[in-house]
Design a protein around this motif. Structure first.
Motif, PDB file in Angstrom:
ATOM      1  N   ALA A  26      37.985  53.002  27.807  1.00 39.14           N
ATOM      2  CA  ALA A  26      38.388  52.197  28.958  1.00 39.14           C
ATOM      3  C   ALA A  26      38.169  52.979  30.242  1.00 39.14           C
ATOM      4  O   ALA A  26      38.688  54.083  30.402  1.00 39.14           O
ATOM      5  CB  ALA A  26      39.849  51.802  28.825  1.00 39.14           C
ATOM      6  N   GLY A  27      37.408  52.424  31.168  1.00 34.92           N
ATOM      7  CA  GLY A  27      37.101  53.118  32.413  1.00 34.92           C
ATOM      8  C   GLY A  27      37.435  52.273  33.629  1.00 34.92           C
ATOM      9  O   GLY A  27      38.318  51.420  33.590  1.00 34.92           O
ATOM     10  N   ALA A  28      36.677  52.501  34.697  1.00 29.03           N
ATOM     11  CA  ALA A  28      36.921  51.833  35.976  1.00 29.03           C
ATOM     12  C   ALA A  28      37.007  50.311  35.810  1.00 29.03           C
ATOM     13  O   ALA A  28      37.941  49.667  36.281  1.00 29.03           O
ATOM     14  CB  ALA A  28      35.817  52.189  36.956  1.00 29.03           C
TER      15      ALA A  28
ATOM     16  N   GLU B 151      37.658  48.371  33.191  1.00 31.50           N
ATOM     17  CA  GLU B 151      38.869  47.903  32.516  1.00 31.50           C
ATOM     18  C   GLU B 151      40.090  48.066  33.423  1.00 31.50           C
ATOM     19  O   GLU B 151      40.981  47.233  33.438  1.00 31.50           O
ATOM     20  CB  GLU B 151      39.092  48.674  31.215  1.00 31.50           C
ATOM     21  N   LEU B 152      40.098  49.159  34.185  1.00 31.02           N
ATOM     22  CA  LEU B 152      41.239  49.389  35.072  1.00 31.02           C
ATOM     23  C   LEU B 152      41.309  48.305  36.142  1.00 31.02           C
ATOM     24  O   LEU B 152      42.358  47.703  36.371  1.00 31.02           O
ATOM     25  CB  LEU B 152      41.149  50.771  35.721  1.00 31.02           C
ATOM     26  N   ASP B 153      40.156  48.016  36.739  1.00 31.76           N
ATOM     27  CA  ASP B 153      40.127  46.925  37.727  1.00 31.76           C
ATOM     28  C   ASP B 153      40.683  45.643  37.117  1.00 31.76           C
ATOM     29  O   ASP B 153      41.497  44.942  37.709  1.00 31.76           O
ATOM     30  CB  ASP B 153      38.697  46.703  38.232  1.00 31.76           C
TER      31      ASP B 153
ATOM     32  N   LEU C 250      42.684  45.343  34.608  1.00 28.93           N
ATOM     33  CA  LEU C 250      44.120  45.478  34.355  1.00 28.93           C
ATOM     34  C   LEU C 250      44.919  45.226  35.636  1.00 28.93           C
ATOM     35  O   LEU C 250      45.867  44.444  35.646  1.00 28.93           O
ATOM     36  CB  LEU C 250      44.419  46.883  33.822  1.00 28.93           C
ATOM     37  N   LEU C 251      44.469  45.843  36.721  1.00 28.94           N
ATOM     38  CA  LEU C 251      45.202  45.682  37.976  1.00 28.94           C
ATOM     39  C   LEU C 251      45.239  44.208  38.380  1.00 28.94           C
ATOM     40  O   LEU C 251      46.230  43.719  38.907  1.00 28.94           O
ATOM     41  CB  LEU C 251      44.549  46.500  39.092  1.00 28.94           C
ATOM     42  N   ARG C 252      44.162  43.501  38.076  1.00 27.82           N
ATOM     43  CA  ARG C 252      44.075  42.108  38.502  1.00 27.82           C
ATOM     44  C   ARG C 252      44.643  41.121  37.474  1.00 27.82           C
ATOM     45  O   ARG C 252      44.547  39.907  37.665  1.00 27.82           O
ATOM     46  CB  ARG C 252      42.627  41.770  38.848  1.00 27.82           C
ATOM     47  N   SER C 253      45.228  41.636  36.409  1.00 25.10           N
ATOM     48  CA  SER C 253      45.829  40.723  35.426  1.00 25.10           C
ATOM     49  C   SER C 253      47.086  40.107  36.013  1.00 25.10           C
ATOM     50  O   SER C 253      47.674  40.655  36.941  1.00 25.10           O
ATOM     51  CB  SER C 253      46.164  41.493  34.141  1.00 25.10           C
TER      52      SER C 253
ATOM     53  N   ASP D 178      49.335  36.845  37.827  1.00 26.33           N
ATOM     54  CA  ASP D 178      49.094  35.947  38.969  1.00 26.33           C
ATOM     55  C   ASP D 178      48.548  36.732  40.152  1.00 26.33           C
ATOM     56  O   ASP D 178      49.219  37.616  40.667  1.00 26.33           O
ATOM     57  CB  ASP D 178      50.402  35.265  39.416  1.00 26.33           C
ATOM     58  N   THR D 179      47.366  36.423  40.571  1.00 29.81           N
ATOM     59  CA  THR D 179      46.849  37.055  41.799  1.00 29.81           C
ATOM     60  C   THR D 179      46.446  35.959  42.767  1.00 29.81           C
ATOM     61  O   THR D 179      46.289  34.798  42.387  1.00 29.81           O
ATOM     62  CB  THR D 179      45.597  37.913  41.498  1.00 29.81           C
ATOM     63  N   TRP D 180      46.303  36.287  44.030  1.00 28.03           N
ATOM     64  CA  TRP D 180      45.802  35.341  45.023  1.00 28.03           C
ATOM     65  C   TRP D 180      44.958  36.102  46.035  1.00 28.03           C
ATOM     66  O   TRP D 180      45.057  37.326  46.130  1.00 28.03           O
ATOM     67  CB  TRP D 180      46.949  34.603  45.700  1.00 28.03           C
ATOM     68  N   THR D 181      44.154  35.387  46.710  1.00 22.81           N
ATOM     69  CA  THR D 181      43.211  36.041  47.612  1.00 22.81           C
ATOM     70  C   THR D 181      43.386  35.578  49.050  1.00 22.81           C
ATOM     71  O   THR D 181      43.620  34.401  49.304  1.00 22.81           O
ATOM     72  CB  THR D 181      41.758  35.767  47.151  1.00 22.81           C
TER      73      THR D 181
ATOM     74  N   GLY E 256      41.778  40.266  50.986  1.00 18.72           N
ATOM     75  CA  GLY E 256      41.666  40.935  49.705  1.00 18.72           C
ATOM     76  C   GLY E 256      42.415  40.193  48.631  1.00 18.72           C
ATOM     77  O   GLY E 256      42.991  39.135  48.873  1.00 18.72           O
TER      78      GLY E 256
ATOM     79  N   TYR F 172      45.492  39.905  46.044  1.00 21.53           N
ATOM     80  CA  TYR F 172      46.875  40.348  45.976  1.00 21.53           C
ATOM     81  C   TYR F 172      47.517  39.986  44.650  1.00 21.53           C
ATOM     82  O   TYR F 172      47.072  39.065  43.966  1.00 21.53           O
ATOM     83  CB  TYR F 172      47.688  39.682  47.088  1.00 21.53           C
ATOM     84  N   ARG F 173      48.565  40.693  44.327  1.00 22.90           N
ATOM     85  CA  ARG F 173      49.456  40.251  43.255  1.00 22.90           C
ATOM     86  C   ARG F 173      50.861  40.714  43.619  1.00 22.90           C
ATOM     87  O   ARG F 173      51.032  41.657  44.395  1.00 22.90           O
ATOM     88  CB  ARG F 173      49.044  40.820  41.898  1.00 22.90           C
TER      89      ARG F 173
ATOM     90  N   PHE G  46      44.107  51.465  26.666  1.00 21.18           N
ATOM     91  CA  PHE G  46      43.786  52.668  27.443  1.00 21.18           C
ATOM     92  C   PHE G  46      44.228  53.946  26.730  1.00 21.18           C
ATOM     93  O   PHE G  46      44.309  55.011  27.330  1.00 21.18           O
ATOM     94  CB  PHE G  46      44.450  52.589  28.826  1.00 21.18           C
TER      95      PHE G  46
ATOM     96  N   LEU H 183      45.370  44.703  46.072  1.00 21.49           N
ATOM     97  CA  LEU H 183      44.849  45.497  44.958  1.00 21.49           C
ATOM     98  C   LEU H 183      43.709  46.403  45.392  1.00 21.49           C
ATOM     99  O   LEU H 183      42.778  45.955  46.067  1.00 21.49           O
ATOM    100  CB  LEU H 183      44.412  44.570  43.829  1.00 21.49           C
TER     101      LEU H 183
ATOM    102  N   THR I 142      39.199  50.430  41.933  1.00 20.08           N
ATOM    103  CA  THR I 142      39.281  51.689  41.182  1.00 20.08           C
ATOM    104  C   THR I 142      38.355  52.735  41.782  1.00 20.08           C
ATOM    105  O   THR I 142      38.707  53.906  41.909  1.00 20.08           O
ATOM    106  CB  THR I 142      38.915  51.434  39.706  1.00 20.08           C
TER     107      THR I 142
END
Ligand SMILES: Cc1ncc(C[n+]2csc(CCOP(=O)(O)OP(=O)(O)O)c2C)c(N)n1
Ligand SMILES: Cc1ncc(C[n+]2csc(CCOP(=O)(O)OP(=O)(O)O)c2C)c(N)n1
Ligand code: SF4
Ligand code: SF4
Ligand SMILES: [Mg+2]
Ligand SMILES: [Mg+2]
Lengths: 343, 625, 343, 625
Positions: C325-327, C329-331, C333-336, C338-341, D242, D244-245, D291, D426, D429
């Motif tokens: 798992a690298g960059a 997968e991390l991206d 994960l961070l975006r898992s 509810d997100t909004w833009t 950007g 967000y969460r 991970f 967010l 990376t």
């Protein structure tokens, strides 16, 4: 019998004399309520006024116990109650010192103090409320949780092989080890009675249902048909159980203990329980008759032997010594050894 | 070469008077140097010299014989006036083997005397000490007065004929030969030592005789020997009249605890887990008979602290003692004691280094930990001992505060204080402070339905009532959860937590009214104040005296209470241009002074596992004046 | 046999490959020297290069052991070696992790970590040098000292009932428990071999003579005629001992284990040792055959069973997972969740 | 009475625009207030309001239903501009029962809105909350706008007919009714919530349908009800573009650890022992898949720290997390890590009080303990997180320092940061710092007999080489005894100990060159500097903004590194007439500033188990300006 109604304490004390005015704060339905009621009802039997009793509790839901007793009490820090109680019991042999702990408090963080208190045989009574879970911290697995347990901290199942508390206590040279069930009032009172009568440290494991985070863990011996799975150990009695006592325990040819139909082997073949056996091997074997309380499980007093109580004679000596030595003796002490005078 | 035996030939058995002398006995752990040193100290005390001693053990139990790691030394500083430190540079070094010479020579004063046991300098031992050449011959000692004495063989000869003694046994007595020799050099009385030998080895005639013979042989050798024609005399020091005994910090602390027990009427309960150097206090008190002293060796330091706390709950004087890492482990329990507001005494015999560090060396770097080393706001009083004998008063004072204010107290000592000894003018018990535990015996509040006991209803000192189990009608439960002011019931109420936080702090701060003012020794209006705490006492006093003897102006003050500080501390430190704080840490008291009083205090900080000596501090002061 | 000369390691390594250049600092005559020699001589057998071994030591004379090994090592803090080793072993299953501890380090302050390491069955080998005394701190009694022991901290005799280390380990669910003697090179090598072969945690008690503070504690089984008092347990063998094996162990009618003359009861009556018995009761009974090593005392492997090693499958999984798992997968994960833009 | 439903009749379904609103959902632990609050926050974030939330759990697991101790609340502060704190006084209070009203009313703004679940105010519940009269009727709420809504019965009616649902089950959905109602009041989109319900309860049709029905009913009730004719709109906040969460401090920290693992290439190893509130981090990471994250629930905090240290020795990113008393227990092990000079991350989620204190409340009083809470001189870096989302960066920074400098690092968070949440922009990376473990792979010294590995031969940063087991030829032993510089062999040598003490301190002090300068926000040349650390960030920023809006001049700066401090800290604090340090302790950073820079820093210290709010700090600043 006397555990039934607390009305017959030698001092005419009753259950309510041992109940504090604090509002109980356990979850509705928690097994701790049943234990509290039984203990409060039993205590008058001791013939001690409330001020002569001390409950030292650890941290956990079980630890709340102390607040609900109208005795002296200390709600210490996590896992250290046996050490606090040891200090108190050695300092004050006139008190009846009880420890209330949990499977996490007593066996995880506090495991070392527990085993040392047992080997020392300090006069304290340790009640371990085993609900096979961390209640207060909202549901992580404990050292008594079955392997593979899914909890907040082990979402994919725990990897730990659990302790068998009675076996651990016996491995730690406990002079008294017993097991009972939260809701089984009479049996529990009987075990408490034996623990109180025992000189030295007594270890009592109490199966306690945590209906919020580990409901039904002891269903097999606590539920409707639970009585049938309770292998009740009575000193000098053949070990039998079941609805009509139709089942029993024998030592097989392979040297191991087994449960059998009494009909098949005959009454005399049954193992006779000897709680006073100076050698803990048999008690240990009984503890391992059931690895988890999911089927027939021995409860009652596994071991109850006489062994010198830690420093008992010395303690008596110190008690009389103290106070007798005053200013004069102190002056003499300071001047012991090589002294010289300048004038 | 100067200083060889012959060099000082001529003046025959001349007696030179000296004001102060520092002698160091050094040899292999097996050579009995601690014993020789202690006896020399005893005889020295008897004739009224003032003295301070400093033993230096190897870290290993028994490092292989003859190795550098196996060297054991004992230093004694004695004088015809009061002295304060074990002395910096020795004037005389007794070296029983090459390793002892190698590890100690660099500290000997230039031109100092070396008494070498020639027999100990075998090829084998030289190799063990990693000497290629024999230092007795290769000029290594050119700058010193070297005396080569075949102590072992002379001892063997002296004991020859004593039956039950093989020559191997006999050799063991060579430390008494050395003791005899040095006793002659400094005109120590022989009877004190002889009598001690008689008593000590009463049960084994051969050993007794051998040691006596060796001791006499050494003494006589000094008297008769050609090579050593000079000896010295150190006149008795002018000391306050009274009865004295020699005492080290450990014994003084042990006696202080017994005294606190007698004066408070509380039985003494000590629970400890062995650790160097604090173990000695456990050993000392476990031998104590007749005062109802209870000692327990716990399974670890956490248990020890909790046992002491349990005993305190039961109305005993609960004490736990430890060093270094042991203190870390007690932190949580001490925090509980702060919450419970129960008397408890925690004795920290500080030792060198973080983690395991250097277990047998001294250092005083636990001060800030004592004050801040627990989570949350958990204030407690901190007291520090200043000299070996003063450990008695310091312990008594710490116990007084703990009992009076219902609080855990940390008493700071250190390895140097615990191991070194000095003459102690014995107090009269009658003059010692009375300590009143003032147990609660009755309800203290009228509730709606009758009398109640409120465990946190405070007195004018903000101390809470102490009701011990067994007291009828005062049943209550105390614990580590925040509690309601007065009633002591559990409370998570915001304002209450603020109030309880304030009360806990105010109670400790208020002790400042009960500890007296900080005294300053400033004979001639100096600009620099040297502010000491703990075992720097002797060094600071000695250094100031040296500076003043040379006409320098310097003031000094010493803190025995580190928390709270005496009320006038700020006023004092603000009144000097320079404040110098010598510490065997990187500046912990200095931080406190700067923070509390915004005074630009400077430090002299020594991190060598050794105490600070007057000589070095003299230099520091002089240079900064 | 291979323990004899270290010259036959699969990698052609010998004893000296495992010896560091540090000067040993134990007292002359200390039993620790014998253990060091045996361990260094045995290790080549493992077929592992020195860098794959780690010795984690506690504090005590025993703790010095780590410095004398030419392997990786950590001299930790008092009593915590089993916890340090647990972390290391779980992080690095490719290493062979050994713990060296003492009766004070491992059973007094470190008792809790020891029992939890054993129940977890983490792959670490624990060597407990039991000299029944605190050596490094110059002679206080320990949890294995006999009751009444006179030491620096107990001038009038100790009050503690000691632990039986093997019994304690079995009470703590140890999957491997053995006992051997410092100077008994072959026997010790055999026990080390079994411990190394065991999957999971292995507990080895080594009777070690402290000739300075507790000389002769094990004289009965270590001295001249000591061999006769050694009840050597061998799997599947009848349990016998004595100069000519004339003595043996049987289970009496009273259900207890006893030592008897083989002549009297006959060979077949002897108890046959089953180290692989899933039930620890018999091993426990053997541990209690001798409360103190002052007479006939069982040594050897009491118990050696297969039980799942703590998290072994998961550990393998994690090993392969990591690094994959690298960059990206991390991206992800961070975006898992509810997100909004906002743009 | 003002504010009753009828009072504001007239203006029909009027929409009033608001800049910021604070809503608090309060009810029994069993009422699902945390859930309602979280979903309201999610929907709010979706439409681009800025927000901060603050949950407030009861200390008891399940205090008896209806009791004061059993009240659970969730507060959300949202606005059309960036906001920084969960808000002080709520504008709206949802009270599901009398206990909820009683424990929360005093904080509601004068004239604020009370949405009371009429059905919850039964005689039984009134008694449980110790109300003699029904507060909905006795005028208690005269100063507020009270709306009595039979939420339970309306929920039951709304779910009537859904099969598999008894009316008892149905009542459980009343929190969704409340959520629907408040969603309407503040014009939140319904789809976000509906979709979430669909997903969340996918597997149980009856529950799903009941919750949906209750939610719609609540929303529609708002729209149609006669009594509630006004509703509000809060426009989206202008936020940086950007993705967000929403994130709380626990999740941000967990993700930060995974990020540190990915960026350093070190496997993540977390060993912890459960304790409120730090347990959540263990829970969060134990769920983490993919991970190679290893989590272990240890037998206690000491074991947890030692396991992490063991893993670190093995080349993993060793982490342990705890709170309150757990920190005390780790002290000895942290001291060992200081000696071993191994990377190790200790996360301290601070909680209220000494000892057990108030486990579910917030406080930040472990700062001085983090710095001084070990015996001897054992310096280590301390980093503190400032906002829930910033926990991600703080953890990453702490890990960077630990790995780069081979040292244990203490990261300070607190209960407030761990539990409250805010929108998080967010990061990519690719933009995160690279961390190079730089393992040693070869000997680093030429000895007499060939190449050697010296584990304490330092680099220019004074960091030592990190050789992990398995590396051929680099076998070495490290431990807690003092060691010789460079070689790492055991040493009790005086000068060496002094040097090693200096080196350990210099290494940590030197990190100041690697953490950037302290930035000051001072638009208009103020005389007062407000210096914050940890979770006071939002309150300080918000308070300063409020002061400035009223034309006041005040500067602010925030410390993320507490040891060492940024190089320019002294210069900055010295350049202001007044330095105000707001803390939820009795003045720990203040002490450090005073000691380090001899600046007369003053404090605002709140010890209520609650965070400092912008409003109160505004008053403090204003009063002192
Ligand atoms: C030093 C310390 N570590 C952790 C905690 C948090 N904690 C409180 S109770 C507990 C465990 C409770 O489990 P158990 O002993 O089984 O008691 P129960 O709640 O199940 O009755 C923990 C981990 C604490 N209070 N102190
Ligand atoms: C926390 C802590 N407490 C106490 C000590 C002091 N100490 C060092 S070793 C030891 C006990 C040694 O006994 P044991 O484990 O039997 O080892 P042995 O020396 O006998 O081999 C003690 C108490 C310490 N180093 N750290
Ligand atoms: S969590 Fe479990 S053990 Fe604790 S009070 Fe509730 S039911 Fe009882
Ligand atoms: S004290 Fe005992 S155990 Fe320690 S080294 Fe010496 S002989 Fe060995
Ligand atoms: Mg539990
Ligand atoms: Mg030992």
């Amino acid at each position: 019998m006397s555990g039934q109604n607390g009305n017959d304490g030698p001092l005419g004390l009753t259950k309510k004399d041992f109940a504090s005015d604090q509002e109980t704060r356990w979850c509705p339905g928690c097994g701790d309520y049943a234990i509290l009621a039984t203990v409060q009802q039993f205590l008058p039997e001791l013939g001690l006024p409330p001020e002569r009793l001390v409950f030292v509790a650890g941290i956990g839901c079980s630890g709340r116990f102390a607040y609900y007793m109208n005795t002296y009490g200390m709600h210490g820090i996590h896992g250290r109650a046996p050490a606090i109680a040891t200090g108190l019991a050695l300092a004050r042999p006139d008190l009846s010192v009880w420890v209330v702990t949990g499977d996490g408090d007593g066996l995880s963080i506090g495991g070392n103090h527990l085993i040392h208190a047992l080997r020392r045989n300090v006069p304290i009574k340790i009640l371990l409320f085993n609900n096979q879970i961390y209640g207060l911290t909202k549901g992580q697995y404990s050292p008594t949780s079955e392997q593979g347990k899914v909890t907040k901290s082990t979402p994919f199942g725990s990897h730990d092989h659990p302790f068998n508390p009675i076996a651990l206590a016996l491995g730690a040279e406990a002079s008294f080890a017993a097991r009972t069930v939260d809701t089984d009032r009479d049996h529990q009172a009987g075990v408490l009675r034996a623990a109180a009568a025992h000189e030295g440290s007594a270890f009592v494991e109490i199966y306690q249902n945590c209906n919020v985070f580990n409901d039904g863990a002891f269903e097999a011996i606590r539920g409707k048909r639970g009585r049938e799975n309770q292998i009740r150990l009575e000193h000098d009695e053949p070990i039998r159980f079941g609805a009509e006592g139709e089942r029993g325990v024998v030592r097989g040819a392979d040297q191991r203990l087994r449960t059998v139909d009494v009909g098949e082997v005959g009454e005399e073949a049954l193992l006779v329980h000897d709680a006073h056996d100076s050698n803990p091997a048999q008690a240990f074997a009984l503890a391992h008759l059931a690895e988890q309380p999911t089927g027939p499980t021995p409860i009652g007093v596994f071991r109850d032997i006489r062994r010198p109580v830690y420093a008992a004679p010395l303690t008596r000596k110190l008690e009389t010594e103290h106070g007798t030595a005053g200013a004069e003796e102190l002056d003499a002490l300071l001047r012991s050894g090589d002294t010289w005078t300048v004038d | 070469m100067i200083g060889s035996g012959t060099a000082i030939a001529g003046h025959l058995n001349e007696v030179i008077e000296k004001e102060r002398v520092v002698v160091r006995f050094a040899g292999d752990s097996g050579d009995g140097m601690q014993l020789a040193g202690t006896r020399f100290a005893a005889a020295t005390a008897m004739i009224g010299n003032d003295l301070v001693t400093l033993p230096d053990f190897p870290a290993e139990i028994r490092a292989p014989a003859g190795t550098l790691a196996g060297v054991s030394a004992f230093q004694i500083h004695f004088a015809s006036r009061d002295i304060l430190t074990p002395g910096g540079q020795p004037n005389v070094l007794v070296a029983m083997n090459p390793a002892a010479l190698k590890t100690n020579l660099h500290e000997l004063e230039r031109g100092g005397i070396v008494l070498a046991n020639e027999d100990g300098f075998s090829a084998h031992n030289l190799r063990k000490a990693a000497y290629d050449e024999n230092p007795l011959e290769d000029g290594t000692l050119d700058d010193y007065s070297l005396f080569r004495i075949p102590m072992t063989s002379m001892t063997v000869r002296a004991t020859d004929g004593i039956d039950g003694i093989t020559s191997r046994d006999a050799a063991r007595s060579k430390n008494f030969f050395a003791l005899g020799l040095v006793s002659w050099m400094y005109s120590r009385p022989t009877d004190v030592t002889s009598e001690w030998i008689e008593r000590k080895f009463a049960e084994s005639a051969p050993v007794r005789e051998a040691n006596l013979a060796a001791f006499r042989a050494g003494y006589n050798f000094g008297e008769t020997a050609e090579l050593l024609q000079v000896h010295y005399e150190v006149k008795p020091a002018a000391a306050e009249p009274g009865t004295y005994r020699g005492v080290n910090g450990t014994t003084a602390a042990a006696l202080g605890l017994v005294a606190a027990s007698v004066r408070s009427g509380l039985p003494l309960f000590l629970a400890s887990y062995p650790i160097t150097p604090a173990s000695e206090l456990l050993h000392e008190l476990s031998r104590q008979k007749g005062f109802g002293v209870r000692t327990v060796q716990a399974e670890d330091e956490i248990a020890a602290a909790n046992m002491a706390l349990g005993a305190a709950f039961g109305g005993h004087l609960g004490v736990t003692a430890t060093s270094g890492p042991g203190m870390d482990l007690k932190a949580e329990t001490i925090g509980l004691a702060v919450m419970l507001e129960l008397p408890m005494l925690v004795i920290d015999v500080q030792r060198a280094g973080p983690s395991t560090g250097m277990p047998t060396k001294t250092e005083a770097a636990d001060l800030l930990m004592a004050i801040h080393g627990r989570h949350g706001e958990s204030p407690l009083p901190v007291v520090a001992a200043s000299t070996p004998a003063q450990c008695f008063d310091a312990v008594l004072e710490a116990a007084r505060i703990a009992i009076t204010y219902r609080t855990p107290v940390i008493l700071l000592s250190d390895t140097f204080l615990a191991n070194s000894s000095e003459p102690w003018l014995l107090p009269d018990t009658a003059d010692l402070p009375e300590i009143d535990p003032g147990f609660a015996t009755a309800p203290n509040h009228q509730g709606a339905d009758g009398a109640e006991f409120w465990p946190y209803l405070r007195d004018e000192r903000l101390a809470r009532p102490w009701a011990v189990p067994g007291t009828e009608g005062l049943q209550h439960v105390i614990g580590g959860l925040e509690k309601e002011a007065d009633t002591g019931h559990i409370s998570y109420e915001a304002a209450n937590h603020a109030e309880m936080t304030r009360l806990r702090a105010a109670k400790v701060a208020g002790i400042a009214d009960d500890i007296g003012a900080l005294e300053v020794d400033d004979p001639d209006g100096a600009d620099m104040l040297v502010l000491g705490w703990g075992s720097t006492f002797g060094a600071v006093k000695g250094a100031c005296r040296r500076v003043r003897l040379r006409g320098g102006r310097v003031a000094r003050a010493h803190l025995h209470h580190l928390n709270p500080l005496p009320r006038n501390t700020g006023e004092i430190v603000r009144s000097y241009e320079q404040v110098l704080v010598p510490e065997t840490n990187t500046g912990q008291l200095r931080r406190i002074i700067r923070d509390e009083f915004l005074v630009d205090a400077q430090g002299y900080n020594k991190m060598e596992g050794l105490p600070i000596f007057a000589e070095e501090l003299d230099d520091v002061i002089t240079e900064r004046l």
